[in-house]
Motif scaffolding. Sequence first.
Motif, PDB file in Angstrom:
ATOM      1  N   PHE A 157      32.278  36.783  34.044  1.00 56.28           N
ATOM      2  CA  PHE A 157      32.327  36.309  35.424  1.00 56.28           C
ATOM      3  C   PHE A 157      31.540  35.010  35.586  1.00 56.28           C
ATOM      4  O   PHE A 157      31.961  34.116  36.328  1.00 56.28           O
ATOM      5  CB  PHE A 157      31.821  37.383  36.390  1.00 56.28           C
TER       6      PHE A 157
ATOM      7  N   LEU B 190      33.748  32.262  34.087  1.00 57.97           N
ATOM      8  CA  LEU B 190      34.866  31.942  34.970  1.00 57.97           C
ATOM      9  C   LEU B 190      34.409  31.178  36.208  1.00 57.97           C
ATOM     10  O   LEU B 190      35.101  30.268  36.671  1.00 57.97           O
ATOM     11  CB  LEU B 190      35.609  33.224  35.368  1.00 57.97           C
ATOM     12  N   SER B 191      33.250  31.529  36.734  1.00 59.89           N
ATOM     13  CA  SER B 191      32.753  30.785  37.905  1.00 59.89           C
ATOM     14  C   SER B 191      32.367  29.360  37.506  1.00 59.89           C
ATOM     15  O   SER B 191      32.546  28.435  38.292  1.00 59.89           O
ATOM     16  CB  SER B 191      31.577  31.506  38.566  1.00 59.89           C
TER      17      SER B 191
ATOM     18  N   VAL C  25      36.864  28.833  38.841  1.00 56.12           N
ATOM     19  CA  VAL C  25      37.762  29.827  39.413  1.00 56.12           C
ATOM     20  C   VAL C  25      37.185  30.138  40.792  1.00 56.12           C
ATOM     21  O   VAL C  25      35.968  30.285  40.935  1.00 56.12           O
ATOM     22  CB  VAL C  25      37.820  31.103  38.536  1.00 56.12           C
TER      23      VAL C  25
ATOM     24  N   LEU D 183      35.453  31.459  43.945  1.00 53.17           N
ATOM     25  CA  LEU D 183      34.492  32.552  44.093  1.00 53.17           C
ATOM     26  C   LEU D 183      35.103  33.751  44.802  1.00 53.17           C
ATOM     27  O   LEU D 183      34.815  34.893  44.444  1.00 53.17           O
ATOM     28  CB  LEU D 183      33.264  32.073  44.863  1.00 53.17           C
TER      29      LEU D 183
ATOM     30  N   LEU E  99      37.088  35.809  42.271  1.00 56.72           N
ATOM     31  CA  LEU E  99      36.216  36.543  41.346  1.00 56.72           C
ATOM     32  C   LEU E  99      35.492  37.690  42.060  1.00 56.72           C
ATOM     33  O   LEU E  99      35.388  38.797  41.529  1.00 56.72           O
ATOM     34  CB  LEU E  99      35.205  35.593  40.707  1.00 56.72           C
TER      35      LEU E  99
ATOM     36  N   LEU F 294      38.016  40.426  42.874  1.00 57.52           N
ATOM     37  CA  LEU F 294      38.399  41.092  41.628  1.00 57.52           C
ATOM     38  C   LEU F 294      37.311  42.078  41.205  1.00 57.52           C
ATOM     39  O   LEU F 294      37.597  43.229  40.863  1.00 57.52           O
ATOM     40  CB  LEU F 294      38.646  40.062  40.529  1.00 57.52           C
ATOM     41  N   SER F 295      36.076  41.631  41.260  1.00 62.61           N
ATOM     42  CA  SER F 295      34.953  42.479  40.876  1.00 62.61           C
ATOM     43  C   SER F 295      34.885  43.746  41.727  1.00 62.61           C
ATOM     44  O   SER F 295      34.804  44.859  41.203  1.00 62.61           O
ATOM     45  CB  SER F 295      33.642  41.682  41.016  1.00 62.61           C
TER      46      SER F 295
ATOM     47  N   PHE G 181      33.201  45.288  35.659  1.00 64.33           N
ATOM     48  CA  PHE G 181      33.592  44.623  36.895  1.00 64.33           C
ATOM     49  C   PHE G 181      32.558  44.719  38.012  1.00 64.33           C
ATOM     50  O   PHE G 181      32.339  43.741  38.729  1.00 64.33           O
ATOM     51  CB  PHE G 181      34.939  45.172  37.387  1.00 64.33           C
TER      52      PHE G 181
ATOM     53  N   GLY H 184      29.586  42.400  37.685  1.00 65.69           N
ATOM     54  CA  GLY H 184      30.026  41.028  37.466  1.00 65.69           C
ATOM     55  C   GLY H 184      29.782  40.154  38.694  1.00 65.69           C
ATOM     56  O   GLY H 184      29.616  38.940  38.582  1.00 65.69           O
TER      57      GLY H 184
ATOM     58  N   LEU I 285      27.849  35.728  39.931  1.00 66.28           N
ATOM     59  CA  LEU I 285      28.379  34.689  40.810  1.00 66.28           C
ATOM     60  C   LEU I 285      27.321  34.118  41.743  1.00 66.28           C
ATOM     61  O   LEU I 285      27.560  33.123  42.422  1.00 66.28           O
ATOM     62  CB  LEU I 285      29.533  35.250  41.649  1.00 66.28           C
TER      63      LEU I 285
END
Length: 156
Positions: free
Chosen positions: A12, A15-16, A20, A22, A25, A28-29, A60, A63, A67
Amino acid sequence: MSIFQVCGQFVFGYLSDQRVPLSVLACLSTVVAALATFTIWSFAESLPVLILFAAVYGFFGPGFTALWGRISTATTDDVTAGPLVFSLLCFQKGVGNVLAGPIGGSLVRGRQSSESLSTPTSYHEIIIFTGACMLASAFVIGLHSSRLLGTLFSQH
């Protein structure tokens, strides 16, 4: 679960860093963690299924905390306010960690006398509470994201 938590936070965080969104993400988490709680944990009557739940939820659920750094910088352009936002997120997590024990204990205590703690139904209230909190988080994130998108589109 801790091993999967570390892996999830790395993914995560990566990806941040790759920009991607926020909201994607964060949703999704929380959504995957909620689904894992309601489906896998609800039916965990054996160790392999419980390990599967620990892997999915562990990857997840936590994760989201990876962020926080980007949330802090995305929330404000003021360089002095970023650490304050990060501190507030940490404080809120601390409050949740302190309250988790008493809340979980009270949810299990009601079932202790009537059934064995080894059955998944003895954790039924905790499963519902955890899944509902994760879905509520996803809803708030989605609501906030839709308002942001509406604001952005109305300005152009």
